[in-house]
Structure formats: C-alpha cells, structure tokens
Design a protein around this motif. Structure first.
Motif, PDB file in Angstrom:
ATOM      1  N   ALA A  43       0.828  -1.205   0.000  1.00 14.49           N
ATOM      2  CA  ALA A  43       0.000   0.000   0.000  1.00 14.49           C
ATOM      3  C   ALA A  43       0.864   1.257   0.000  1.00 14.49           C
ATOM      4  O   ALA A  43       0.592   2.224  -0.716  1.00 14.49           O
ATOM      5  CB  ALA A  43      -0.924  -0.004   1.219  1.00 14.49           C
ATOM      6  N   VAL A  44       1.922   1.253   0.798  1.00 13.30           N
ATOM      7  CA  VAL A  44       2.823   2.404   0.857  1.00 13.30           C
ATOM      8  C   VAL A  44       3.544   2.592  -0.472  1.00 13.30           C
ATOM      9  O   VAL A  44       3.690   3.707  -0.978  1.00 13.30           O
ATOM     10  CB  VAL A  44       3.827   2.242   2.025  1.00 13.30           C
ATOM     11  N   LEU A  45       4.002   1.497  -1.062  1.00 13.04           N
ATOM     12  CA  LEU A  45       4.660   1.577  -2.364  1.00 13.04           C
ATOM     13  C   LEU A  45       3.703   2.117  -3.424  1.00 13.04           C
ATOM     14  O   LEU A  45       4.060   2.969  -4.240  1.00 13.04           O
ATOM     15  CB  LEU A  45       5.171   0.198  -2.781  1.00 13.04           C
ATOM     16  N   ASP A  46       2.476   1.640  -3.397  1.00 12.49           N
ATOM     17  CA  ASP A  46       1.497   2.027  -4.401  1.00 12.49           C
ATOM     18  C   ASP A  46       1.088   3.487  -4.270  1.00 12.49           C
ATOM     19  O   ASP A  46       0.718   4.130  -5.260  1.00 12.49           O
ATOM     20  CB  ASP A  46       0.256   1.138  -4.250  1.00 12.49           C
ATOM     21  N   THR A  47       1.179   4.045  -3.057  1.00 11.85           N
ATOM     22  CA  THR A  47       0.665   5.394  -2.796  1.00 11.85           C
ATOM     23  C   THR A  47       1.769   6.436  -2.674  1.00 11.85           C
ATOM     24  O   THR A  47       1.629   7.563  -3.155  1.00 11.85           O
ATOM     25  CB  THR A  47      -0.168   5.390  -1.502  1.00 11.85           C
ATOM     26  N   LEU A  48       2.873   6.097  -2.026  1.00  9.98           N
ATOM     27  CA  LEU A  48       3.951   7.056  -1.767  1.00  9.98           C
ATOM     28  C   LEU A  48       5.183   6.668  -2.567  1.00  9.98           C
ATOM     29  O   LEU A  48       5.288   6.984  -3.746  1.00  9.98           O
ATOM     30  CB  LEU A  48       4.238   7.120  -0.266  1.00  9.98           C
ATOM     31  N   VAL A  49       6.129   5.996  -1.932  1.00  8.38           N
ATOM     32  CA  VAL A  49       7.327   5.485  -2.602  1.00  8.38           C
ATOM     33  C   VAL A  49       7.698   4.165  -1.942  1.00  8.38           C
ATOM     34  O   VAL A  49       7.187   3.812  -0.876  1.00  8.38           O
ATOM     35  CB  VAL A  49       8.522   6.477  -2.487  1.00  8.38           C
ATOM     36  N   GLY A  50       8.614   3.434  -2.561  1.00 10.98           N
ATOM     37  CA  GLY A  50       9.034   2.162  -2.007  1.00 10.98           C
ATOM     38  C   GLY A  50       9.826   2.330  -0.724  1.00 10.98           C
ATOM     39  O   GLY A  50      10.752   3.134  -0.658  1.00 10.98           O
ATOM     40  N   MET A  51       9.470   1.560   0.297  1.00 10.96           N
ATOM     41  CA  MET A  51      10.163   1.590   1.579  1.00 10.96           C
ATOM     42  C   MET A  51      10.150   0.207   2.200  1.00 10.96           C
ATOM     43  O   MET A  51       9.167  -0.529   2.063  1.00 10.96           O
ATOM     44  CB  MET A  51       9.483   2.575   2.542  1.00 10.96           C
ATOM     45  N   ASP A  52      11.216  -0.150   2.883  1.00 13.97           N
ATOM     46  CA  ASP A  52      11.203  -1.316   3.750  1.00 13.97           C
ATOM     47  C   ASP A  52      10.509  -0.924   5.050  1.00 13.97           C
ATOM     48  O   ASP A  52      10.752   0.158   5.595  1.00 13.97           O
ATOM     49  CB  ASP A  52      12.627  -1.789   4.059  1.00 13.97           C
ATOM     50  N   ILE A  53       9.667  -1.802   5.560  1.00 11.38           N
ATOM     51  CA  ILE A  53       8.867  -1.498   6.743  1.00 11.38           C
ATOM     52  C   ILE A  53       9.087  -2.582   7.779  1.00 11.38           C
ATOM     53  O   ILE A  53       9.063  -3.774   7.460  1.00 11.38           O
ATOM     54  CB  ILE A  53       7.375  -1.399   6.385  1.00 11.38           C
ATOM     55  N   ALA A  54       9.311  -2.167   9.005  1.00  9.60           N
ATOM     56  CA  ALA A  54       9.495  -3.112  10.106  1.00  9.60           C
ATOM     57  C   ALA A  54       8.568  -2.742  11.244  1.00  9.60           C
ATOM     58  O   ALA A  54       8.327  -1.559  11.504  1.00  9.60           O
ATOM     59  CB  ALA A  54      10.951  -3.105  10.587  1.00  9.60           C
TER      60      ALA A  54
END
Length: 342
Positions: A43-54
C-alpha cells in the motif's frame, strides 16, 4: 521481535478501498491479520514510494487515505508503531519529481536523512527528498499527513533540499505557524473543495511551502520581511479564498485581519502593486484559465465573470482588454486556434 517487510521481489498491488478518484482508502483491516504487514508494504509503495517497513509483531493495524487538492497529492497515514527505511535499491527511475512535506499530526517520529536526524512532535513539519535514502521511526501509534509537492514551483535546487531534510520545523511562530495548521486542515477537508477553489488553495499551499523553505534557508530579508511577510501571505491566501465575492474590498480584507486599510495599502505598495490591482489580476487569471479549459462552443462570459467576482460581462470585458489587449471573445478565439499561451 521486529518483523521486516519489503524483501519480496514481486509487488502485489493492494485493491483500492475508495469509492472515487478524489479519495482512496487502503487499510490492513481489509485483509487477514497474517497478511497485514505485507499488504501495508504494498500500500505504501502504491501510494507514496518504495520503503522497507518493520514492526513489532506479526500483524499491523494501519490505514492511509489519499486525496487530491489541485495538483497536490495528500496522504494521511495512521498506523501502529514501526520503522520505515527508504533504501537506495528502492529508488526508482522517475522518483524525485515531488518533495514530501509532512506534518506530524499525532504521536512522535525520529527522522534521518542527508546525515542529520531530528525528532518530530505533534504539529512539527519535515521535508523529505525521495531521491535519496531516509529512515523514520515511530515509537507510538501515530498520524502523519504528507503533501507531495511538485518540485518546479518550489524553486529549490538540490543543494537547497539537502539543507532542509532531516530537520524538525516547529510551528510556534513565523511562517511555520501559518503553514502547519493550514496543512492539517486541508488534509482533512481537501475532498470538499470544487476544482477552481482546489486549484487556488493548492497554489497558496505551494507559495507558503516555498516561502517557509526560503525562510529556513536564510533568504534575503527583503524577500521575507519578518512579520509583515507572514501577514502578507495570510492576506493573499484570504483573497484567493474569497475571489468569487464581489464585495471583497480593502475594508473587508483589513477588518478580517485586524489592521487598518491604510496599513493594508502600505503592504501591497511595498510589492509595487495595489490591493485592488492584485485582486483584479487574480480574477482575470482565473477567468482566463476557465475560458481556456472550456470545450469549443458558446460561452457565457457573464457567468464566468460573476463566478470570479466581477459584477458582469461589461466590467470583465473592459478589465480583460486593458490587461491583455484583446476582448475575452477574441482572446478565446485565438486560444482555440493557436492553443493556450505558455
């Protein structure tokens, strides 16, 4: 134990939970709990930018809502504690066309970019450059409102942006005290504005973000004259919001801001214009934009004129010819033949 998401190669686009193009809502509550972290990454990639999430644990409760305000994209994120890392491998071709301007609405955040780190508290503002890596840690459940602002109107060089990132801008006084609450409010109400109003509001936001950035960078005091500069920006925003009101006069504007009409005239005199001239120019600009966007066919000049605060077609036509050397009809014929002016 922290669970990290973001290493899988194939990106699955999450289904949009919105009912219109203006508002798009994605929430981890729409998928089984064991899929929530992976869904959130997508969802974050689709809306903002690519990020690794922990995050701590195997499940994650988070929601994001994306709205449009003119040319601005606004994303409101509400989520459990966690950490995000925009790594070099996730920076893709085409990134960097926008600067992220974020307001920490609730909770806290620790941001790192370009060799600096800062802690954001409630109401603080931060700039993020999407062309370079950054880290953000959220120790508590939080709400963050992110405005994706196109780079060109901001007039910021790469060196300028590097000096703005990794810092907390506190909205206690000056321009940040005006910008922070405005962004907060617009993030919550952006879907309620119709197109012409939304465009004007977006322009005001970009102007205020640019002025705040210049202030942070130590711009020439002549360009940002302290309290008077803040007041003038506030007045211009007020005018932009009330352009359609034919009763918008210097007396009304002065009264709304608790100043004298004489002082109001002095503020605009320092800009080599007058209050009335500035209002007229903005109205003509909006009329031109609306006329140029109209499909071929008859146009009611009176309706367009009254929509932007002119009392009728005659006064509008006289002002238009005085400013542009053509009648509105002749100008529109030229636009339809030759295309809109640059």
């Amino acid at each position: 134990m922290a669970t990290a998401i973001g290493s899988h190669e194939e990106i699955r686009r999450p289904p949009a939970g919105a009912t219109s193009e203006r508002a798009r809502v994605l929430t981890t509550r729409s998928v089984p709990p064991e899929q929530s972290l992976e869904y959130w990454h997508d969802a974050v990639l689709d809306t903002l930018v690519g990020m690794d999430i922990a995050a701590e644990g195997d499940t994650y409760d988070a929601t994001l809502r994306t709205d449009r305000l003119g040319g601005l994209r606004i994303t409101t994120v509400e989520a459990d504690p966690g950490r995000v890392h925009r790594t070099p491998r996730l920076i893709a071709r085409g990134d960097g066309r926008e600067i992220f301007v974020a307001v920490q609405s609730t909770g806290r955040a620790r941001v790192e970019q370009d060799g600096r780190d800062a802690e954001l508290g409630t109401g603080d503002i931060a700039f993020f450059e999407t062309l370079r890596p950054f880290r953000t840690a959220f120790p508590d459940r939080f709400r963050l409102k992110i405005f994706a602002v196109p780079r060109p109107p901001l007039g910021l060089s790469e060196a300028d942006v590097r000096r703005l990132t990794g810092r907390a801008i506190h909205p206690h006084d000056g321009l940040p005290a005006l910008l922070g609450p405005l962004l907060e409010r617009l993030a919550d109400t952006s879907a309620s504005y119709t197109s012409p109003t939304a465009e004007r509001l977006a322009e005001s936001v970009v102007e205020l973000v640019a002025a705040t950035a210049a202030d942070r960078l130590g711009a020439d005091p002549a360009d940002l004259p302290g309290a008077e500069g803040v007041l003038l920006l506030r007045i211009r925003t007020y005018i932009s919001w009330h352009l359609s009101d034919p009763a918008l006069t210097p007396a009304v504007i002065a009264r709304a801001h608790g100043i004298s009409v004489r002082y109001l005239h002095r503020l605009f005199q320092a800009e080599d214009t007058t209050v009335c001239q500035w209002i007229r120019d903005r109205r003509l600009r909006e009329c031109r934009r609306e006329l140029a966007a109209r499909p071929a066919g008859p146009v009611s000049l009176g309706q367009v004129a009254r929509r932007w605060g002119f009392t009728g077609a005659a006064g509008f036509g006289k002002a238009f010819r005085s400013s542009f050397g053509l009648s509105p009809t002749d100008w529109l014929d030229r636009v339809r033949t030759e295309g809109p002016p640059c």
